[in-house]
Structures are given as structure tokens and as C-alpha cells.
Write an enzyme that holds these catalytic residues in place. Structure first.
Site, short mmCIF file in Angstrom:
data_model
loop_
_atom_site.label_atom_id
_atom_site.label_comp_id
_atom_site.label_asym_id
_atom_site.label_seq_id
_atom_site.Cartn_x
_atom_site.Cartn_y
_atom_site.Cartn_z
N ASN A 1 -0.78 5.89 2.59
CA ASN A 1 -0.95 6.26 1.20
C ASN A 1 -2.32 7.19 1.35
OD1 ASN A 1 -1.36 6.76 -1.24
ND2 ASN A 1 -1.90 4.49 -1.86
N GLU B 1 -0.70 -5.21 3.21
CA GLU B 1 -1.01 -4.36 4.32
C GLU B 1 -0.62 -5.05 5.71
OE1 GLU B 1 -4.57 -1.47 2.50
OE2 GLU B 1 -4.79 -3.09 4.26
N THR C 1 -2.04 2.31 -8.09
CA THR C 1 -3.22 3.03 -8.77
C THR C 1 -2.53 4.10 -9.84
OG1 THR C 1 -4.46 2.92 -6.80
CG2 THR C 1 -5.17 4.58 -8.41
N SER D 1 -5.18 5.56 -1.24
CA SER D 1 -5.26 4.05 -1.01
C SER D 1 -6.55 3.69 -1.65
CB SER D 1 -5.13 3.66 0.42
OG SER D 1 -4.98 2.39 0.67
N SER D 2 -6.41 2.72 -2.55
CA SER D 2 -7.60 1.87 -2.95
C SER D 2 -8.18 0.87 -1.93
CB SER D 2 -7.10 0.99 -4.32
OG SER D 2 -6.68 2.00 -5.31
N SER E 1 0.95 -1.21 0.11
CA SER E 1 -0.16 -0.01 0.01
C SER E 1 0.96 1.33 0.00
CB SER E 1 -0.93 -0.15 1.32
OG SER E 1 -1.78 1.20 1.15
N GLY E 2 0.59 2.28 -0.65
CA GLY E 2 1.54 3.52 -1.05
C GLY E 2 2.61 3.41 -2.03
N GLY F 1 -2.74 -3.28 -2.04
CA GLY F 1 -1.40 -3.80 -1.72
C GLY F 1 -1.50 -4.60 -0.43
#
Length: 964
Positions: free
Chosen positions: A124, A352, A79, A127-128, A74-75, A350
Site C-alpha cells: 500500500n 498483515e 483509509t 498505508s496507515s 492492508s491496501g 488491516g
């Protein structure tokens, strides 16, 4: 010359490593798109565009379905990487109205899904919080036809509660920041974030995120205005749900019952938005109806249960709205017929590892384990097994296979998800602790599972492992999960009373979102758990990905601070290790970049060797050996397998391609030479035969018929009128008179124009040229019958203009009051128009102040219409090194006199260029740096006999001329 595509060679799985720079870089410009377009993958520096181009061309040229898997923490920039892939494919595929419309729809879906599905987290800012997989459909030309979006497990718990330092979904902040006051009034919302319990305040404003600007860019693809309003109403309803509070109320039986405590009317406003009766909603928050077979029982809800029901409704409402959005977007971009050419782009949450990891992180990390398994299968295991199958000398490279972790989670008998479902479905008291006890019993011996209560645990003194947690050794590291909330989040239950209350709402979307609330279709069957649904959808996704040729973008996060220019070595090394990139590089170094069956290789390159061209008689492998030997390819650059030839270095393949292309050019030249010779001789023989036939017929009929035709043609010209305004001309009777017909028409027209001018000017002008004759193409207005007065202002006698007259250095030949047309509104401003032998001047009517003075040599042309309107444009030449003073659009009642004198003065002096007179009902006028079209139409105005000018847009002025 553009690099030729190298088809049908099987390459190692392409992996691009992308590092998040946390700032904008000038490497994603349109120039970079063109630089990487149609170039071989190894030709330029590594780039996301290089991978996207390789995938797109493989799909278009080889009819191979492709997928691009974007993975990382994540981050790490997944995306943004998916956006770059989509924008590159949109830039390089075909053009056209329909194609551009499809591309626009596909690209516009991203901002919508980001607004409703992304949020700021500790790692992030965008973040998605859901998984997205898009299949883009292409036709045989490589043009996009549409697509299908699949979404996976929206983190709906974020709607009601966010960890410290994080935000709710973007759409809430964007709506309150960017919507107009009128919109917020209709939605009964306030801009103050602090008034809504579901919005965290410690991070409501994020540096670098402009929520108001983002809201203006969110365009829901293919939605009607009413649908957009309905969506925003449901978003507002979720915010208002969070403000509903409850109070206890004692009953006779001693139990507490919840009641809605509404001091500010939030419940009333929410009921108005949804079109639901307040009493129905309040009862759903106070009672729960339980049905079993033929029995129905109603129980009261205490305050804690009421808050649970409120949050469950908010989460379900938002989650179902998000799923409806995805379905609705799919309807606008769906493809009618499937052509079998598909490119999939996977942008999923992602890996985590937070301080407090719950059910959502467990599911997210499970999905990442499955994606890592595909990467291992295709890039490490399959690659090495193929070398062994083909008898290529190979030293096996060890790697960690995470299949054992996937089995721990998804095994149907004793996997963690299976045990969680079993615990949720069994009768009796079920808690998170009973679920953990089951894990401790069944997973006790598993090497990747750790628990403080594990019977054989060596972590009894490990205080970093609390009693209510378990730890899994993932491929990316150890993650500690807190079991609190696992059972509730997996059950994902919404009381039937709330579903039925929502179904009773008159809002246009509620019945679609809560179909189970229909009393006529009561289903007593327990809905599937969240874990079961997610496991099934991930299984479908994996099968889908395995049917396509995968391409990988492995995203790396350089630091945990989300800032540029910081590179944390330990963090990056950890990601490189667990992503399997080290093993992948080892396989690359020791392996071969390309491989191809012997038959395909021999067919493609056989023209490079005289022994194999045009046909090779014998086994294909022997032919390839002869070919490579003749081409002097070093032996270390290739290896012979059982059925394939393996090429180690891309440079070797490019060299073969260059030689093949040169050979093809020679062959093409030979084919062209033979074909052109055959075609020319065939054409010559046909012409020779035709000439004989034509000559015979001509000698028979030409003398008599030709004289008759010519006589009839010339006699027919007698009916032509003498008016230069009459454009009629007898039609040519025969095709062979085309040239003579055109020349005669031109000569006659010039003669009658000159004759008419002579009559008009009564001999005042004795020589006429083609340029000056243009004046007479214009229909002469009523002012022709008026004498040319010249000074209509009596400028010499009028004391008001005495100062202006004295300022003129030459004699004023014409003075008139004109209207200067304003581009902004099409209205006229009165101006004094003065003409001398050297200049024309525009001055203010009231003050006599000179507004513009233009030398006649700077006047290029005069444009007028064919109608009686009085409008004319004075167009200036380009002066002062490419800049223009700007043209003048004027109107006058003495148009003919002004143009006549301008034309006469501008052409009598020997040192001046001739002034052109252009006549057209549509011409361009230069206003400073902009060009505006002036268009004349008949049919108005109705309330007068004069022409009227009106601005249509920034580029068009329309002059309405009364019908004659």
C-alpha cells in the site's frame, strides 16, 4: 416527494463490500451525494454513501449512537473509505458558520494524521501505520459539534528502519520536498534524501505521490504558527538523530566507551534546534545511570548500546510527538457538553502477512482478530440466536468463531501477551529465545499454535518453520512471526539519562513530551509494556464499539500488484472466506431483513385497516395479524415471533410505507379542513366584533378630528425647500396618511426637478421624463459654472490630431482629455474622448490611434457618484450573443458637460433607447468577464484636492474624494 424515513425497525447488520479499484471512479461526486441523500438503504445500488446515510439518519432520527467499522487487508482501501464516510456526513448535515467550521476542522485532521502516521509499504502506497478511531459528536438536529480522535500503536520502529521497498513516514519526504528554502534553512535541512540515514532511498519517490503538493495541503487544525514551527523542528531533529555516529574509546578498566563521532556538525545543529547543551546530550549517549531504592550507579555504554539509545530516543521522540499532535487536534475539535449522539468511524491497520513479521504485525493482527470477533458476535451469532429465541423456524448456519484465537493471545494467565510481559519483567537473563521457549512449553497443545520446537509438533521436518519463529493460525490464515525483537519492542525502554537530557532542553515542546525527565519527580516504577498498553486500549475500544449500532465496510483487495483492471480470483476468494462474508450472505438469504415489536408495528400502521383504526382493543399480536391480512400481504413475506413481527423482503416494508404515507395525506387533509374552518370562523367573529367597536368610535370623532389633522398636515408642507438636492420632507403625522404622503412627496419632487432643469438649461429642453431627471440627483461640481466649450482639444486646428479628425465621419461635438482607469492598479491612462451624434471614441493621447469606438445605441447607462470627483462609468449593453465589450471607467474635469451631451444626443433621436443616468456612491463595472465594484469614500487624499483611485482587491476599486 422525498422518501419517508422508516423509523424504529431493527435491521440486519448492514455490511457494504468495497473493492479497491486502484484508480479514480466517477461515483463519489456531489451529484451522487444528493442521489443517496435521505433514501432508503435498499432503494439504490450498494454504495458507501448508502451506508453512511443510513448510519447518519439512524443517529439523527432515532437517537441511536452509530459506529462504522472499516476492515480489510492492508491496501484494500480502508483509509479512502473512511474519508468518503466523513465527506458524505459533512455534506448532508446542517449548514451555518459554526457548523461549517466544525466540519472543516474534522476534515482537516485527516491530512495531518496521514502525513505523520502513514507510510508506503509493499502492499500500500498510503498505508496507515497506526490505528485511528474518531467519535463525532452531534446535537439533536444532527449538526456536528466536534469530535475526539483516539490513536493506537504507532509503528515507531519504522522511524529507524524500514523493510526493503518501503518508506519512512510521509512527513519526512513531504518536508524535504515541499518546504520553502527559507524553512529548510531555519531547520538546517537539505533536500537531498540521501543525506539522512533514517530515509530509505530505494523507494524515496513513489509514482502517484506528490510529496511537495501533499506538504502544502497539510494544515494542522487550530495550531498557531509558533506551534507548527516547533513540530517541524522536532521532525528535523529526528532526521538529524539518525546521522549521529559513535566511535569506541578504550578506558583504563578495559571496557570500551562510546563517543560521538561528528564530522559534519549534525550533533551541534540538533542541539541548536532543541535548545540543549551538546555536552549534556553526548554524555547521555555515553553513560547510563541506574537507580535502585537509595543507590545510584553510572555505567558506560559501548558503541552498540549507544546506537540502541540513539534509535530509542528517535522512536520515542517521534511517537510522543505524534501522540501530542493527536491530543492537540482533539483540543481544537473537542465538545464542551456531551449530547449523547455519537458516530464513530474506525480506520485501523488491516490484517498483515509479510515475509518477515515481527511484534508490530502480531499486535496489528491481534486487533483485527478482536474486530472480527465483534463482527461474528453481532452479524452471525446474535442474529441466529434471536431467531431461535423468537421461535422462528431456522436451520443453524455453521461459521468459524475466532474467540479461541483471541484467547490464545490475550488470556491473562497463559496468553501470548501475558507470557511476553512476564518474560520482560522477570529478573535474570531475558532474551527472545527464552520467550519462545516459554511459548513452546505453555502453548504446545493449542490447535492454532505451531512451533518447530513444539514437543508434540508434527513440523520437525518442516523447513518453512525456522527455530526462531512461531506460527499462529489466524482467522485470515497462517502467519509466521519471528521472535527477534519481541522483548525489546515490548519493553519500549528509554534510558532515564536521555529523558532527563530532553527535559533540560529549552525547546517549547520537549518538557511536555518527556515529563519523566524531571529530576524532581523521579519514578523508579517500571513503565507498562507496549503490549499491555495496547491490549488495554483495544479493550476500551471494543467496549466503546459494543455500545453503538455497528455498520460494516468490508474492504477487498483485488490484486497484490496495486494496479487497476486486474482481478485475482484466488486472492479475492480467500478474503471473502476469512471475512465471514459467505456465512453472512447465507444468514441474509435465510433470514428476515427487518423486525419490530408488535406494539410498535401496530402503532405505526394501524390507520391502514378500519378494524385497527383508531384504536385496537386486544393483544398487539392479534392486531398485527388482522392488519396484515387486511392489507393482503403474502404469508411468505412475514413471520410471527414471540414478541416481534419479522419482514423478509424490504419491498414489502416499502409498500406498507407508501400506503401509510397516502393515508397520512388523507388524514392531514381532513385535519387541515376542520382546522381552517374553525380558524376562519373565529377570525370572522373577531372581525365582526371589532368592526362594531371601531365604527362606533369613528362616527363619534371622525368629522372633527379628521379635518383638523388634514389642515395641520397641509400647512406643514409650506416649509419644504425648492432645492431638488434637499431630500428632507416633513414626517407624516398619522398612519392613515401613508399613501397620500408618499404620492405628494414624489409629485412635488418631480415638479421641482423639472423646474430646476428648466432653469439649468434655460429652456433648451422642454419635455422632461422620469429617466432624465436622474441627472440632478448628483451634487453639481464646480464645472457647472463653466461654459460648455465642447472642443477642449481644438482638434480641427491642432495638426497633431489632423489624422484623427479626418478619420471621423461625423462632426465632433465634444473633444476632451480623460483618464481611463485601469482595473489592475486603479491608475489612470490619458485618452482622447470624442463624441459625435452616432458614436463615442477613445483614442491614444500621443499617437491619436483609435482604441475603442462604440455606437451610442450600444450605450446602456452612465453611472456617477454623488460627490465632486469627476469619475463616471459608461456601461454597454449585452451584444454579440451574450458577450460584452466591457464597460469604461473614466474621469474628466468636464463631467457635467460630457454627461449632458451624452444624455441629450442619446435621447433626441427617435430610433434610440433612452440613456439612463445612475447616481450612487457604489456601483458595478463590467471588465470583460469580471465585475468590479467601484466605491466612493470621503476623507482623502491628504496631499491634494483631486480624487484618487486605488485597488483594494480583485473585486474592489476605492475612490477617495477630498472632504468638502
Amino acid at each position: 416527494m422525498q422518501q419517508d424515513r422508516i423509523p424504529s425497525w431493527e435491521e440486519l447488520r448492514i455490511v457494504v463490500i468495497s473493492m479497491n479499484p486502484y484508480r479514480s471512479l466517477p461515483i463519489y461526486t456531489p451529484q451522487k451525494v444528493e442521489e443517496y441523500r435521505n433514501r432508503n438503504f435498499y432503494e439504490l445500488s450498494p454504495h458507501i454513501y448508502a451506508l453512511a446515510d443510513e448510519a447518519y439518519r439512524s443517529l439523527r432520527d432515532q437517537d441511536k449512537d452509530q459506529c462504522i467499522l472499516i476492515t480489510g487487508e492492508s491496501g484494500a482501501g480502508k483509509t479512502e473509505a473512511s474519508k468518503l464516510v466523513m465527506s458524505y456526513v459533512a455534506a448532508v448535515c446542517g449548514k451555518g458558520q459554526e457548523v461549517n467550521k466544525v466540519k472543516e476542522q474534522l476534515l482537516q485532521s485527516n491530512p495531518v494524521l496521514e502525513a505523520f502516521g502513514n507510510a508506503k509499504t509493499m502492499r500500500n502506497d498510503n498505508s496507515s501505520r497506526f490505528g485511528k478511531y474518531m467519535d463525532i459528536e452531534f446535537d439533536f438536529k444532527g449538526d456536528p459539534l466536534g469530535g475526539v480522535i483516539s490513536n493506537y500503536l504507532l509503528e515507531k520502529s519504522r522511524v529507524c528502519k524500514q523493510p526493503r521497498g518501503e518508506r519512512n513516514f510521509h512527513i519526512f519526504y513531504q518536508l524535504l520536498s515541499g518546504a520553502s528554502d527559507d524553512t529548510l534553512m531555519k531547520l538546517k535541512l537539505d533536500r537531498d534524501f540521501s543525506k539522512y540515514n533514517y530515509l530509505s532511498l530505494d523507494s524515496a519517490n513513489v509514482n502517484g505521490l506528490d510529496d511537495a503538493a501533499s506538504f502544502r495541503t497539510v494544515r494542522i487544525v487550530g495550531f498557531m504558527e509558533a506551534e507548527v514551527q516547533s513540530v517541524l523542528e522536532l521532525v528535523a531533529a529526528v532526521l538529524k538523530l539518525g546521522n549521529i555516529e559513535f566511535k569506541p574509546e578504550s578506558r583504563v578498566n578495559g571496557f570500551d566507551e562510546s563517543r560521538v563521532k561528528d564530522k559534519n556538525g549534525e550533533t551541534i545543529e540538533m542541539c541548536e534546534l532543541l535548545g540543549i547543551e551538546q555536552s549534556v546530550l553526548e554524555r547521555a549517549f555515553s553513560y547510563r545511570t541506574v537507580e535502585a531504592k537509595m543507590e545510584k550507579m553510572s555505567t558506560t555504554l559501548n558503541v552498540a548500546q549507544a546506537y540502541y539509545a540513539r534509535d530509542a530516543l528517535a522512536k520515542n521522540l517521534y511517537s510522543r510527538l505524534f501522540s501530542w499532535l493527536v491530543t492537540r487536534i482533539n483540543e481544537s475539535i473537542k465538545v464542551g457538553l456531551l449530547f449523547g449522539l455519537v458516530m464513530g468511524v474506525l480506520d485501523i491497520y488491516g490484517f498483515e502477512i509479510f515475509e518477515d513479521n515481527s511484534f508490530e504485525q502480531f499486535i496489528i493482527n491481534y486487533c483485527n482478530e478482536k474486530l472480527q470477533q465483534i463482527f461474528i458476535e453481532l452479524t452471525l451469532r446474535e442474529e441466529q440466536e434471536e431467531y431461535i429465541r423468537e421461535d422462528i423456524e431456522w436451520t443453524n448456519i455453521e461459521y468459524f468463531n475466532n474467540a479461541v484465537i483471541c484467547d490464545l493471545i490475550e488470556n491473562n494467565q497463559n496468553g501470548i501477551l501475558a507470557m511476553l510481559d512476564e518474560e520482560c519483567l522477570r529478573p535474570g537473563t531475558v532474551t527472545d529465545d527464552t520467550f519462545l521457549d516459554k511459548l513452546n512449553t505453555i502453548c504446545a497443545e493449542h490447535q492454532h499454535f505451531e512451533s518447530r520446537l513444539n514437543k508434540n509438533s508434527k513440523f520437525l521436518t518442516d523447513h518453512s518453520l525456522p527455530h526462531s519463529c512461531f506460527r499462529i493460525q489466524h482467522y485470515a490464515g497462517k502467519v509466521l512471526y519471528r521472535v527477534e525483537g519481541f522483548v525489546d519492542k515490548n519493553n519500549d525502554l528509554l534510558y532515564r539519562d536521555l529523558s532527563q537530557a530532553m527535559y533540560k532542553a529549552t525547546h517549547s515542546l520537549m518538557r511536555q513530551l518527556f515529563p519523566e525527565g524531571n529530576p524532581a519527580k523521579v519514578n523508579l516504577k517500571r513503565p507498562p509494556t507496549a503490549g499491555f498498553q495496547f491490549k488495554a486500549s483495544v479493550g476500551v475500544l471494543m467496549k466503546n464499539l459494543q455500545t453503538k449500532n455497528p455498520n460494516y465496510i468490508r474492504c477487498i483487495k483485488p490484486n497484490d500488484k496495486k494496479v487497476a483492471h486486474i482481478f485475482t480470483d484466488s486472492l479475492v476468494c480467500h478474503q471473502v472466506r476469512y471475512l465471514g462474508l459467505v456465512e453472512n450472505v447465507r444468514v441474509r438469504r435465510a433470514g428476515y431483513a427487518f423486525r419490530q415489536p408488535y406494539e410498535s408495528c401496530l402503532e405505526r400502521y394501524k390507520m391502514l385497516c378500519k378494524k385497527t383504526w383508531p384504536h385496537w382493543r386486544g393483544p398487539a399480536r392479534d392486531g398485527v395479524e388482522v392488519l396484515l391480512t387486511d392489507c393482503s400481504v403474502p404469508t411468505e413475506e412475514f413471520a410471527y415471533g414471540r414478541s416481534k413481527i419479522f419482514i423478509r423482503n424490504p419491498r414489502t416494508l416499502f409498500t406498507l410505507e407508501e400506503r401509510r404515507r397516502a393515508c397520512l395525506e388523507d388524514l392531514a387533509t381532513l385535519i387541515q379542513k376542520i382546522y381552517r374552518g374553525w380558524k376562519s370562523r373565529t377570525h370572522f367573529l373577531l372581525l365582526k366584533k371589532s368592526q362594531v367597536v371601531v365604527a362606533a368610535w369613528y362616527r363619534r370623532y371622525a368629522p372633527f378630528s379628521l379635518s383638523l389633522q388634514m389642515q395641520k398636515y397641509f400647512l406643514g408642507l409650506k416649509t419644504t425647500t425648492m432645492s431638488p438636492m434637499d431630500n428632507s420632507w416633513p414626517a407624516k403625522p398619522y398612519g392613515f396618511l401613508e399613501g397620500a404622503h408618499t404620492q405628494l412627496r414624489r409629485i412635488f419632487h418631480l415638479w421641482r426637478v423639472c423646474y430646476y432643469l428648466w432653469l439649468f438649461f434655460q429652456g433648451g429642453i422642454t419635455d422632461f421624463t422620469g429617466q432624465r431627471v436622474k441627472l440632478l440627483y448628483m451634487p453639481l461640481p464646480s464645472s457647472v459654472s463653466q461654459p460648455f466649450k465642447g472642443d477642449y482639444l481644438e482638434i480641427q486646428k491642432n495638426p497633431k490630431y489632423q489624422k484623427l479628425n479626418s478619420a471621423m465621419e461625423e462632426k465632433v461635438l465634444l473633444a476632451d482629455l480623460v483618464n481611463k482607469i485601469n482595473r489592475a492598479n486603479g491608475k489612470g491612462s490619458p485618452r482622447l474622448f470624442l463624441l459625435t451624434k452616432s458614436n463615442f471614441v477613445l483614442a491614444d493621447q500621443k499617437t491619436g490611434q483609435v482604441k475603442a469606438s462604440v455606437p451610442l445605441p450600444d450605450l446602456a447607462s452612465v453611472s456617477v457618484s454623488t460627490q465632486s470627483d469627476g469619475f463616471f462609468a459608461l456601461k454597454l449593453k449585452e451584444v454579440m450573443e451574450g458577450t460584452s465589450k466591457g464597460d469604461f471607467l473614466l474621469s474628466s474635469e468636464h463631467l457635467i458637460e460630457i454627461i449632458t451631451k451624452l444624455h441629450r444626443i442619446g435621447t433626441t433621436a427617435a430610433d434610440r433607447d433612452q440613456i439612463n443616468i445612475d447616481i450612487s456612491d457604489e456601483f458595478l463595472v463590467q471588465f470583460k468577464q469580471d465585475k468590479v465594484c467601484v466605491k466612493f469614500i470621503q476623507g482623502g487624499p491628504k496631499n491634494g484636492n483631486s480624487a484618487a483611485c486605488k485597488r483594494k482587491n480583485n473585486r474592489l476599486l476605492e475612490v477617495s474624494v477630498p472632504s468638502p
